[in-house]
Design a protein around this motif. Sequence first.
Motif, PDB file in Angstrom:
ATOM      1  N   TYR A 140      65.185  37.576  32.451  1.00  0.00           N
ATOM      2  CA  TYR A 140      64.573  36.581  33.508  1.00  0.00           C
ATOM      3  C   TYR A 140      65.005  35.251  32.481  1.00  0.00           C
ATOM      4  N   PRO A 150      61.831  28.142  40.996  1.00  0.00           N
ATOM      5  CA  PRO A 150      61.107  29.230  39.125  1.00  0.00           C
ATOM      6  C   PRO A 150      62.091  29.808  39.283  1.00  0.00           C
ATOM      7  N   ALA A 152      62.966  33.640  37.104  1.00  0.00           N
ATOM      8  CA  ALA A 152      62.816  34.328  38.067  1.00  0.00           C
ATOM      9  C   ALA A 152      61.525  35.313  37.335  1.00  0.00           C
ATOM     10  N   LEU A 154      58.873  34.223  36.869  1.00  0.00           N
ATOM     11  CA  LEU A 154      57.507  33.474  37.427  1.00  0.00           C
ATOM     12  C   LEU A 154      57.273  34.495  38.252  1.00  0.00           C
ATOM     13  N   ASN A 155      58.145  34.673  39.834  1.00  0.00           N
ATOM     14  CA  ASN A 155      58.140  35.771  40.449  1.00  0.00           C
ATOM     15  C   ASN A 155      58.056  37.087  39.996  1.00  0.00           C
ATOM     16  N   PHE A 156      58.342  37.429  38.634  1.00  0.00           N
ATOM     17  CA  PHE A 156      57.877  39.113  38.377  1.00  0.00           C
ATOM     18  C   PHE A 156      56.561  39.160  38.336  1.00  0.00           C
ATOM     19  N   ASN A 158      54.276  36.974  39.907  1.00  0.00           N
ATOM     20  CA  ASN A 158      53.127  36.771  40.761  1.00  0.00           C
ATOM     21  C   ASN A 158      53.682  38.003  41.605  1.00  0.00           C
ATOM     22  N   GLN A 159      54.418  38.450  41.718  1.00  0.00           N
ATOM     23  CA  GLN A 159      54.686  39.956  42.405  1.00  0.00           C
ATOM     24  C   GLN A 159      54.226  41.011  41.399  1.00  0.00           C
ATOM     25  N   GLU A 162      50.129  41.356  42.496  1.00  0.00           N
ATOM     26  CA  GLU A 162      50.195  41.106  43.959  1.00  0.00           C
ATOM     27  C   GLU A 162      49.840  43.185  44.024  1.00  0.00           C
ATOM     28  N   SER A 214      47.080  31.908  35.736  1.00  0.00           N
ATOM     29  CA  SER A 214      47.038  31.985  36.758  1.00  0.00           C
ATOM     30  C   SER A 214      45.566  31.517  37.718  1.00  0.00           C
ATOM     31  N   ARG A 236      50.630  25.260  43.131  1.00  0.00           N
ATOM     32  CA  ARG A 236      52.329  26.067  42.578  1.00  0.00           C
ATOM     33  C   ARG A 236      52.760  24.753  42.364  1.00  0.00           C
TER      34      ARG A 236
END
Length: 299
Positions: A140, A150, A152, A154-156, A158-159, A162, A214, A236
Motif C-alpha cells: 500500500y 487515491p 491503495a 485509502l481504498n482499503f 473505504n472498503q 463498508e 472519516s 473527498r
Amino acid sequence: GLLGGGAGLLLAMWGLDLIRSFLPTSLPQHNTISIDGRVLAFTLLASMLTVVVFGLLPAFQTARHELRDRLNEGGRGGTGGRRRSRLRAGLVVTEMALALILLVGAGLMMQSFVNLHHVDTGFSATKVLTMRIPLPKAKYPDPQQPNDPPPAGLNFFNQMLERVQALPGVESAGVTNILPLGVGNGWGKMFSVEGHPMPSSLDQVPVVGLALVSPNYFKTLGITVRRGRGLTSSDRAGAPQVAVINETLARRSFPNEDPLGKTVWLGPPESLLGELRSPDDPFVRRTVVGVIADVKSGN
C-alpha cells in the motif's frame, strides 16, 4: 518493623500489577509505572527507624532499670517517670501526626481520582471498540505526486468501513490517524488564515494538531458538532477541500468573527518561505465548514 516494610513492598508490587491489568494496551505510557528506588530507600529507612524507636530504645530502658523500680518511680511521679511519660506522649503525638499526614494524602489522592473520573473528555468510549491497523508500505504505497490516483491504503479503509458498517449491531464506524488522549500518530502543522495579518517570521506562525478522519468518525465517538457540520462522504478527492476545527482553535484564531466559511491552510504564508515555496505553488486552501467540541488529547 522490617517484616512490615517487606509486606508493604510486596503489597505495592501486587498493587502495580493490578493497576497495569486495568490499563488498556493502547493507552500511551510515557513513563513506565514502577516502584521508584527512592521509595524503596525510604521504606527501608522507615522500617529501621521503627525498629530503633519502638523496639530497641524500650529494650535498652528495660535492661537498665528493673521493672519494679520504673513502676515505683512512675507511681511517685519522679523525674525519671515524668521524662518517660513525656517520651511516650511525644511518640503518641508523632504517631498521630504521621497518621494524619497519611490520611490527608490518601484523601487528596481519592479526590484527584474522582475529579479525573468526572472530567469532560469531549468523547464517549462506551461500547466503542478500537484497533490499530498498520498497512505494509510494499503493498500500500503512498502516492508519489499530488495528482496521482487515491492510494491503495485509502481504498482499503473505504472498503473496510463498508464491511464493518454492515456487521450486525454496529451503529457507526470511522477511521482516524490519531484517537483521543494521543493514541496514534498525530501531526503538528503550521496554521494560517486568509485575510489575517501576516506574521513577520516563521516563529510567529501558530502550530495546530492535525487529525485525518472519516465522515462517521465524530458520530462513532460521540463528538459533538457545535456549529456548522461535520465531514460527509462528498468531502473527498476532487471536491472542494474543507476542514473542521475545534472550539479552542475557533476561539483563538477567530475571536471576534464567525469561523464558518473562512479559508485556512496548513502551512505558513508562502512569502515567508522565499525560494522554498513558490507563490505559484501555494498550499492547499480549505474552507472551515464546522466547529466541534474540544476533545482531550495526549498533551
